[in-house]
Each structure stands twice: as structure tokens, then as C-alpha cells.
Design an enzyme around this catalytic site. Structure first.
Site, PDB file in Angstrom:
ATOM      1  N   GLY A  19      52.853  40.026  41.380  1.00  0.00           N
ATOM      2  CA  GLY A  19      52.131  38.974  40.666  1.00  0.00           C
ATOM      3  C   GLY A  19      51.484  39.542  39.417  1.00  0.00           C
ATOM      4  N   ARG A  48      57.274  36.145  31.609  1.00  0.00           N
ATOM      5  CA  ARG A  48      55.941  36.749  31.690  1.00  0.00           C
ATOM      6  C   ARG A  48      56.032  38.282  31.614  1.00  0.00           C
ATOM      7  NH1 ARG A  48      51.314  34.116  35.692  1.00  0.00           N
ATOM      8  NH2 ARG A  48      49.920  33.745  33.962  1.00  0.00           N
ATOM      9  N   PRO A 105      47.900  28.165  45.139  1.00  0.00           N
ATOM     10  CA  PRO A 105      47.360  26.876  44.669  1.00  0.00           C
ATOM     11  C   PRO A 105      47.074  25.910  45.819  1.00  0.00           C
ATOM     12  CG  PRO A 105      49.742  26.965  44.345  1.00  0.00           C
ATOM     13  CD  PRO A 105      49.329  28.305  44.873  1.00  0.00           C
ATOM     14  N   GLU A 150      39.316  39.679  44.567  1.00  0.00           N
ATOM     15  CA  GLU A 150      38.952  40.003  43.182  1.00  0.00           C
ATOM     16  C   GLU A 150      37.864  39.054  42.700  1.00  0.00           C
ATOM     17  OE1 GLU A 150      39.713  42.641  41.263  1.00  0.00           O
ATOM     18  OE2 GLU A 150      38.086  41.629  40.239  1.00  0.00           O
ATOM     19  N   ALA A 200      31.602  33.203  47.881  1.00  0.00           N
ATOM     20  CA  ALA A 200      31.071  33.518  46.551  1.00  0.00           C
ATOM     21  C   ALA A 200      31.424  32.398  45.574  1.00  0.00           C
ATOM     22  CB  ALA A 200      31.633  34.851  46.061  1.00  0.00           C
ATOM     23  N   VAL A 203      30.031  19.922  30.838  1.00  0.00           N
ATOM     24  CA  VAL A 203      30.902  18.776  31.091  1.00  0.00           C
ATOM     25  C   VAL A 203      31.585  18.899  32.458  1.00  0.00           C
ATOM     26  CG1 VAL A 203      32.686  19.953  29.727  1.00  0.00           C
ATOM     27  CG2 VAL A 203      32.911  17.520  30.123  1.00  0.00           C
ATOM     28  N   GLY A 204      31.337  19.973  33.158  1.00  0.00           N
ATOM     29  CA  GLY A 204      31.944  20.186  34.476  1.00  0.00           C
ATOM     30  C   GLY A 204      32.689  21.497  34.494  1.00  0.00           C
ATOM     31  N   CYS A 217      40.041  28.537  40.039  1.00  0.00           N
ATOM     32  CA  CYS A 217      39.494  29.011  41.321  1.00  0.00           C
ATOM     33  C   CYS A 217      38.526  28.062  42.021  1.00  0.00           C
ATOM     34  CB  CYS A 217      38.809  30.345  41.106  1.00  0.00           C
ATOM     35  SG  CYS A 217      39.971  31.641  40.670  1.00  0.00           S
ATOM     36  N   LYS A 219      39.900  24.777  43.757  1.00  0.00           N
ATOM     37  CA  LYS A 219      40.898  25.147  44.775  1.00  0.00           C
ATOM     38  C   LYS A 219      40.236  25.827  45.979  1.00  0.00           C
ATOM     39  CE  LYS A 219      43.166  29.130  43.781  1.00  0.00           C
ATOM     40  NZ  LYS A 219      42.939  30.186  44.765  1.00  0.00           N
TER      41      LYS A 219
HETATM   42  P1  NAD Z   1      48.767  33.423  38.252  1.00  0.00           P
HETATM   43  O1  NAD Z   1      49.459  32.154  38.530  1.00  0.00           O
HETATM   44  O2  NAD Z   1      48.263  33.719  36.880  1.00  0.00           O
HETATM   45  O3  NAD Z   1      49.729  34.646  38.649  1.00  0.00           O
HETATM   46  C1  NAD Z   1      50.461  34.708  39.835  1.00  0.00           C
HETATM   47  C2  NAD Z   1      51.823  35.322  39.525  1.00  0.00           C
HETATM   48  O4  NAD Z   1      52.505  35.565  40.755  1.00  0.00           O
HETATM   49  C3  NAD Z   1      52.743  34.415  38.705  1.00  0.00           C
HETATM   50  O5  NAD Z   1      53.105  35.061  37.496  1.00  0.00           O
HETATM   51  C4  NAD Z   1      53.960  34.191  39.629  1.00  0.00           C
HETATM   52  O6  NAD Z   1      55.185  34.135  38.928  1.00  0.00           O
HETATM   53  C5  NAD Z   1      53.901  35.405  40.525  1.00  0.00           C
HETATM   54  N1  NAD Z   1      54.593  35.234  41.812  1.00  0.00           N
HETATM   55  C6  NAD Z   1      54.484  34.223  42.712  1.00  0.00           C
HETATM   56  N2  NAD Z   1      55.261  34.473  43.782  1.00  0.00           N
HETATM   57  C7  NAD Z   1      55.876  35.655  43.560  1.00  0.00           C
HETATM   58  C8  NAD Z   1      56.782  36.449  44.323  1.00  0.00           C
HETATM   59  N3  NAD Z   1      57.190  36.062  45.535  1.00  0.00           N
HETATM   60  N4  NAD Z   1      57.213  37.615  43.789  1.00  0.00           N
HETATM   61  C9  NAD Z   1      56.793  38.022  42.565  1.00  0.00           C
HETATM   62  N5  NAD Z   1      55.922  37.314  41.812  1.00  0.00           N
HETATM   63  C10 NAD Z   1      55.456  36.151  42.310  1.00  0.00           C
HETATM   64  O7  NAD Z   1      47.577  33.514  39.305  1.00  0.00           O
HETATM   65  P2  NAD Z   1      46.188  34.310  39.155  1.00  0.00           P
HETATM   66  O8  NAD Z   1      45.220  33.515  38.360  1.00  0.00           O
HETATM   67  O9  NAD Z   1      46.479  35.715  38.768  1.00  0.00           O
HETATM   68  O10 NAD Z   1      45.677  34.283  40.654  1.00  0.00           O
HETATM   69  C11 NAD Z   1      46.280  35.052  41.666  1.00  0.00           C
HETATM   70  C12 NAD Z   1      45.395  35.032  42.898  1.00  0.00           C
HETATM   71  O11 NAD Z   1      44.130  35.622  42.580  1.00  0.00           O
HETATM   72  C13 NAD Z   1      45.064  33.640  43.417  1.00  0.00           C
HETATM   73  O12 NAD Z   1      44.995  33.689  44.825  1.00  0.00           O
HETATM   74  C14 NAD Z   1      43.700  33.352  42.845  1.00  0.00           C
HETATM   75  O13 NAD Z   1      42.958  32.459  43.648  1.00  0.00           O
HETATM   76  C15 NAD Z   1      43.058  34.713  42.875  1.00  0.00           C
HETATM   77  N6  NAD Z   1      41.992  34.927  41.881  1.00  0.00           N
HETATM   78  C16 NAD Z   1      42.108  34.447  40.615  1.00  0.00           C
HETATM   79  C17 NAD Z   1      41.114  34.696  39.685  1.00  0.00           C
HETATM   80  C18 NAD Z   1      41.221  34.185  38.275  1.00  0.00           C
HETATM   81  O14 NAD Z   1      40.251  34.282  37.553  1.00  0.00           O
HETATM   82  N7  NAD Z   1      42.349  33.670  37.835  1.00  0.00           N
HETATM   83  C19 NAD Z   1      39.998  35.468  40.041  1.00  0.00           C
HETATM   84  C20 NAD Z   1      39.918  35.956  41.345  1.00  0.00           C
HETATM   85  C21 NAD Z   1      40.920  35.683  42.246  1.00  0.00           C
HETATM   86  C1  UDX Z   2      35.264  32.320  38.774  1.00  0.00           C
HETATM   87  C2  UDX Z   2      34.246  33.292  39.380  1.00  0.00           C
HETATM   88  O1  UDX Z   2      33.124  33.411  38.508  1.00  0.00           O
HETATM   89  C3  UDX Z   2      34.884  34.652  39.610  1.00  0.00           C
HETATM   90  O2  UDX Z   2      33.960  35.518  40.253  1.00  0.00           O
HETATM   91  C4  UDX Z   2      36.113  34.469  40.475  1.00  0.00           C
HETATM   92  O3  UDX Z   2      36.744  35.713  40.685  1.00  0.00           O
HETATM   93  C5  UDX Z   2      37.079  33.489  39.849  1.00  0.00           C
HETATM   94  O4  UDX Z   2      36.407  32.240  39.600  1.00  0.00           O
HETATM   95  P1  UDX Z   2      36.260  31.923  36.352  1.00  0.00           P
HETATM   96  O5  UDX Z   2      36.707  30.625  36.924  1.00  0.00           O
HETATM   97  O6  UDX Z   2      37.255  32.778  35.659  1.00  0.00           O
HETATM   98  O7  UDX Z   2      35.616  32.832  37.506  1.00  0.00           O
HETATM   99  O8  UDX Z   2      35.062  31.677  35.308  1.00  0.00           O
HETATM  100  P2  UDX Z   2      33.512  31.296  35.489  1.00  0.00           P
HETATM  101  O9  UDX Z   2      32.752  32.070  34.503  1.00  0.00           O
HETATM  102  O10 UDX Z   2      33.067  31.377  36.891  1.00  0.00           O
HETATM  103  O11 UDX Z   2      33.479  29.781  35.019  1.00  0.00           O
HETATM  104  C6  UDX Z   2      34.069  28.746  35.764  1.00  0.00           C
HETATM  105  C7  UDX Z   2      33.754  27.409  35.135  1.00  0.00           C
HETATM  106  O12 UDX Z   2      32.379  27.098  35.285  1.00  0.00           O
HETATM  107  C8  UDX Z   2      34.031  27.353  33.633  1.00  0.00           C
HETATM  108  O13 UDX Z   2      34.583  26.094  33.308  1.00  0.00           O
HETATM  109  C9  UDX Z   2      32.667  27.514  33.021  1.00  0.00           C
HETATM  110  O14 UDX Z   2      32.562  26.955  31.741  1.00  0.00           O
HETATM  111  C10 UDX Z   2      31.812  26.757  34.028  1.00  0.00           C
HETATM  112  N1  UDX Z   2      30.400  27.153  34.033  1.00  0.00           N
HETATM  113  C11 UDX Z   2      30.046  28.446  34.335  1.00  0.00           C
HETATM  114  C12 UDX Z   2      29.407  26.207  33.765  1.00  0.00           C
HETATM  115  O15 UDX Z   2      29.702  25.042  33.502  1.00  0.00           O
HETATM  116  N2  UDX Z   2      28.096  26.591  33.799  1.00  0.00           N
HETATM  117  C13 UDX Z   2      27.714  27.864  34.108  1.00  0.00           C
HETATM  118  O16 UDX Z   2      26.496  28.133  34.142  1.00  0.00           O
HETATM  119  C14 UDX Z   2      28.729  28.814  34.382  1.00  0.00           C
END
Ligand code: NAD
Ligand code: UDX
Length: 463
Positions: free
Chosen positions: A10, A40, A94, A162, A224, A271-272, A277, A280
Site C-alpha cells: 500500500g 501511483r 474504506p 498510524e 483516538a 464547516v465540518g 479517517c 469511517k
Molecule cells: P490509500 O487509499 O491512500 O492507500 C492504500 C493503497 O493500498 C492504495 O494505493 C491501493 O492501491 C493499495 N492496495 C490496496 N489493496 C492492495 C493489495 N492487495 N496489494 C497492493 N496494494 C494494495 O489509503 P491511506 O490513506 O494510505 O490509508 C491506509 C490505511 O491507513 C487505512 O486503513 C487508513 O484508515 C489508515 N490511516 C490513514 C491515515 C490518513 O491520514 N490517510 C492516517 C492513519 C491511518
Molecule cells: C486524523 C487524525 O488527526 C490522525 O491522528 C489520524 O491518524 C488520521 O485522521 P487527518 O484526518 O489527516 O488526521 O487530519 P486532522 O488534522 O485530524 O483533520 C481532520 C478534519 O478535521 C479536517 O477536515 C480538519 O479541517 C478538521 N478539523 C481539525 C476541524 O474542523 N477543527 C479542528 O480543530 C481540527
């Protein structure tokens, strides 16, 4: 066991930045990030690091330092699994869009595919790390798949959620509040935990590395995010009350935030919340609670989402109401489309839902966002399936110049808190707009007194 080869399945918003930082901080470890998405991976390998697929301040520099040295991006998933001692699973999880738990539960099909592929390919013992955010007790399912379909080799499953936030991913990864590692309490489990602790110890102080059992680790991540989102819904709920009573939500947030028990972070009315994350993960938490028959727990957390949906809808309603109850044929300019500043990610961005509401009212939406393409904006709207792609294309246009985007507009709505918005020549924008010229600041970032001085009708959230 000394770790020399790591693989991450991923190459998304988590896998890419996380592995880039591990590679930078651990030059003795070869880190390979794999993905099925060829486009990607090609972008991660682009010679010009300005073209890597994820915009995060500072990330391009780290990638250019480590890529080709000990950081590799590839579509050869099997080879990377075969060679690695530690395999991170960082694929998307998702909300399910079908079947049981539709609209609530996490869709674990990508996780299961990874587990089956690891089981098929692995010819020696592996540590498998859950990096994706997963429902509590998912490690049990992964273990069952690995043990029942594998080649008789030993697997240890660790949970290592993470906590990075987009827009600040690099600094969050370099200076994490904590690293959480959950594992089995058996001797083998402890050894696996130690191996992963050793990787992070290359740059994270020991007192910030927390080890727990697997279930606590899995559940801590959902908890969290639920707590963080709850703070936003709480302040947003107060913002509506402020608007009715003459209180100012910024002042209220400051006053309560100075209480050290409450703390000042994450109290910004908006605005929300958006992003991939919060919604979901809370829906997933609600679903898990329901499956255990904990209906009060489920209802409690679901309210965070209900409040957030209300806040988005309230913002679009206020625009319509203020513009004399009709926006039909009016140009409304959105400054910002990303779900927060300093990212090109638009998943669940409030802008999408506000635009959808206003298009239903026959508004013409003009969008300017410094990092989001027109294609992405149209994809986001089309994904909602409220209307067909042609109708969306007729209602929305995007601009690469903010002044052009605002020209002749009846109103401007601030949807993302990009820093540059505060630096604009607002007099120039005012002069080019229809009168009265309205600004709806969904992020409370602009200077109200200055804008009112120019002649704008300025409305913020919660005042
Ligand atoms: P993302 O959609 O950006 O990336 C996931 C990648 O996995 C995609 O590029 C997809 O093509 C690949 N993938 C899916 N199935 C696959 C397979 N079988 N083999 C190889 N590649 C495959 O998702 P993301 O935002 O990086 O999130 C990943 C996970 O981390 C989620 O569970 C999410 O909840 C969690 N997470 C996300 C954030 C964030 O800020 N985005 C923060 C903390 C945790
Ligand atoms: C969040 C968590 O913060 C992070 O720890 C986790 O790993 C992934 O989800 P992220 O969604 O990337 O991170 O950004 P974050 O800074 O948490 O903001 C989320 C949303 O809340 C954004 O739309 C942001 O604008 C909004 N927000 C944040 C507010 O409206 N008010 C605030 O005070 C803080």
C-alpha cells in the site's frame, strides 16, 4: 533478529510517507513499498520528486534523499513479500458499500487479499504488521488466514496503528507523540515486538514507544480518532448556539482551552470535519458496538457524525438564506476544496457536500484550490451520484487563479484554511464581485474587521 528488509503493501497517504521516513532514519534497512496501482507507483518513481502522488510539506526532500538508496517503490508485490522480514499492511479499509454492515463496517477485503498473498508467498518466518486502521480483533482473522493457508512458516501479527495527520505527516512521523505496538504476550510475540521497537528506536525516544496487547492497540486507534472528531463536533455544536446568542465561538474555544484539563488543540469550529479517517472510523466503532449489543455506546458515538453532517448542511443553508433565499444562477466561489490545508487529499471534504447542496439549488460553483485538480473535483462530485457527470460539469468550473475565480461572484465560501487566503488583495477581489459581496468563512481564517471595512458582508462560523 536484526531487521534488514521491510516491505509495505500500500503506497498511499500512510504507506508512502511512513516508509519514506523509516528509510531515511534507517539507512541500514532496505524498504520496499509495493502497490497494485501502477500509476501511483510510477508517480512515486518520477525523477522529479515534485510529481510524487502525495503532497505533504517536506516529503519530496525525504524521498529524494532515500529513494534508490534504501527506499524502493514497486508493483512486484510477491518479490517484496518474499524478501522481507517485516511486512506492513497499509492498504485502504474504506466503509463497506454493500452487504452486511453497508455504510458502517470497515471493508476488509483488501486486508484479506494481502493476508492470503503473504501466506501463499512466504517461505520463511515473517512479522506481519497491521498499519491500516482496523476493527478490534482483526489480527485474529489475519492470523487464521496466515496459519491455515500458509506454507507451514511462523507468522507473528503486530498492530502498529498510524497516528499521522495529513498536511503534517512528515513532522508527525519524525516527532511522533507516541508509537503504539501491540503484540502477542508469548515469547515469540515479545520477540516480534522487540524487532519492531528496534526499528523505531533509530529516531524515536524509548519513552515514546508504547507496547500493549494486540486488542488494546487496535482499539486505541479507533478511540483516538473518535475522541478527536468528538471535540470538533462538540465545538461545532456550540458554534450554532453562539450564532443564536451573540457569543463568539473563537472566544469560547479560547476560554475553555485554557483549562489544562480541556487543552487548546482541536477546538477550531469549522464547516465540518472531513478526511478519510474520522467518519469511517467512527462508523466502524458504532458498528462494532452494535454487533456486541452495546446500543447506548453506539448511539453516543454516532452523534458525532450526525452533528458533523448537520454542520455541513447548516453552512450551505446559511448561504442560500443569506443570499435572499435563492442562489439559482448565482456564481459562488469556493476557496479551497481539500479537506484541510497542506494536502491534496479531498476524501470526505466538506466542500463536496456543500457544493452538492448548492448545485441542487442551481448555483454555479467556481473552485480555486492550490493543490486540487479539476478532474479530482469532478470525480468527487460524480462519486455522490446525485446527478450525472454532464450536469455536474455544467454547474462547476475550476480556476488556477483565485482572482479570476472570484470575478463576478455573488459570494465566496472558504472551505479550506489554506494560508494564502489570508494574504490576498481583498479590496481587488471586492471590486470585481457582484454587490453586495458576501463571504462565508467556513474556517474562521479571514480578518472580519478588515473585510467589513472594505464593504463585504462577512459571516463566520459561530459568531
Ligand atoms: P490509500 O487509499 O491512500 O492507500 C492504500 C493503497 O493500498 C492504495 O494505493 C491501493 O492501491 C493499495 N492496495 C490496496 N489493496 C492492495 C493489495 N492487495 N496489494 C497492493 N496494494 C494494495 O489509503 P491511506 O490513506 O494510505 O490509508 C491506509 C490505511 O491507513 C487505512 O486503513 C487508513 O484508515 C489508515 N490511516 C490513514 C491515515 C490518513 O491520514 N490517510 C492516517 C492513519 C491511518
Ligand atoms: C486524523 C487524525 O488527526 C490522525 O491522528 C489520524 O491518524 C488520521 O485522521 P487527518 O484526518 O489527516 O488526521 O487530519 P486532522 O488534522 O485530524 O483533520 C481532520 C478534519 O478535521 C479536517 O477536515 C480538519 O479541517 C478538521 N478539523 C481539525 C476541524 O474542523 N477543527 C479542528 O480543530 C481540527
Amino acid at each position: 533478529m536484526e531487521i534488514t528488509k521491510i516491505c509495505c503493501i500500500g503506497a498511499g497517504y500512510v504507506g508512502g510517507p511512513t516508509m519514506a521516513v523509516i528509510a531515511q532514519k534507517c539507512p541500514h534497512i532496505q524498504v520496499t513499498v509495493v502497490d497494485l496501482n501502477e500509476e501511483r507507483i510510477a508517480a512515486w518513481n518520477d525523477k522529479d520528486t515534485a510529481n510524487i502522488p502525495i503532497y505533504e510539506p517536506g516529503l519530496d526532500k525525504i524521498v529524494s534523499e532515500a529513494r534508490g538508496r534504501n527506499l524502493f517503490f514497486s508493483t512486484d508485490v510477491e518479490k517484496a513479500i518474499d524478501e522481507a522480514q517485516i511486512i506492513f499492511i497499509s492498504v485502504n479499509t474504506p466503509t463497506k458499500t454493500y452487504g452486511k454492515g453497508k455504510g458502517m463496517a470497515a471493508d476488509l477485503k483488501y486486508i484479506e487479499l494481502c493476508a492470503r498473498q503473504i501466506a501463499r508467498v512466504a517461505k520463511d518466518n515473517k512479522i506481519v504488521v497491521e498499519k491500516s486502521t482496523l476493527p478490534v480483533r482483526t489480527a485474529e482473522a489475519i492470523k487464521s488466514i496466515l496459519d491455515n493457508t500458509g506454507n507451514g512458516v511462523q507468522f507473528q501479527i503486530l498492530s502498529n496503528p498510524e497516528f499521522l495527520a495529513e498536511g503534517t505527516a512528515v513532522s508527525d512521523l519524525l516527532q511522533p507523540d507516541r508509537i503504539l505496538i501491540g503484540g502477542d504476550t508469548t515469547a515469540e510475540g515479545k520477540k516480534a515486538i522487540e524487532a519492531l521497537v528496534a526499528v523505531y528506536s533509530n529516531w524515536v525516544p524509548a519513552d515514546k514507544i508504547l507496547t500493549t496487547n494486540v486488542w488494546s492497540s487496535e482499539l486505541s486507534k479507533l478511540t483516538a480518532n473518535a475522541f478527536l472528531a468528538q471535540r470538533i463536533s462538540s465545538i461545532n455544536a456550540m458554534s450554532e448556539l453562539c450564532e443564536k446568542t451573540g457569543a463568539d465561538v473563537n472566544e469560547v474555544a479560547k476560554a475553555i482551552g485554557m483549562d489544562s484539563r480541556i487543552g487548546s488543540k482541536f477546538l477550531k469550529a469549522s464547516v465540518g470535519f472531513g478526511g478519510s479517517c474520522f467518519q469511517k472510523d467512527i462508523l466502524n466503532l458504532v458498528y462494532i458496538a452494535k454487533t456486541y449489543g452495546l446500543h447506548e455506546v453506539a448511539d453516543y458515538w454516532e452523534q458525532v457524525i450526525i452533528m458533523n453532517d448537520h454542520q455541513k448542511r447548516r453552512f450551505s443553508s446559511r448561504i442560500v438564506q443569506t443570499l435572499y433565499n435563492t442562489v439559482s444562477g448565482k456564481k459562488i466561489t469556493f476557496l479551497g476544496w481539500a479537506f484541510k490545508k497542506d494536502t491534496n487529499d479531498t476524501r470526505e471534504s466538506a466542500a463536496i457536500y456543500v457544493a452538492d447542496d448548492l448545485i441542487n439549488e442551481h448555483a454555479n460553483i467556481a473552485v480555486y484550490d492550490p493543490k486540487v485538480s479539476n478532474k479530482k473535483i469532478m470525480d468527487d462530485l460524480n462519486y455522490l451520484e446525485t446527478r450525472n457527470a454532464e450536469q455536474n460539469a455544467n454547474s462547476v468550473s475550476s480556476f488556477s487563479d483565485p482572482y479570476e475565480a472570484c470575478q463576478n461572484a455573488h459570494a465566496i465560501a472558504i472551505l479550506t484554511e489554506w494560508d494564502e487566503f489570508t494574504q490576498y488583495d481583498w479590496q481587488k477581489i471586492y471590486d470585481s464581485m457582484q454587490k453586495p459581496a458576501f463571504i462565508f468563512d467556513g474556517r474562521n481564517v479571514l480578518n472580519a474587521a478588515e473585510l467589513r471595512g472594505i464593504g463585504f458582508v462577512y459571516q463566520a462560523i459561530g459568531s
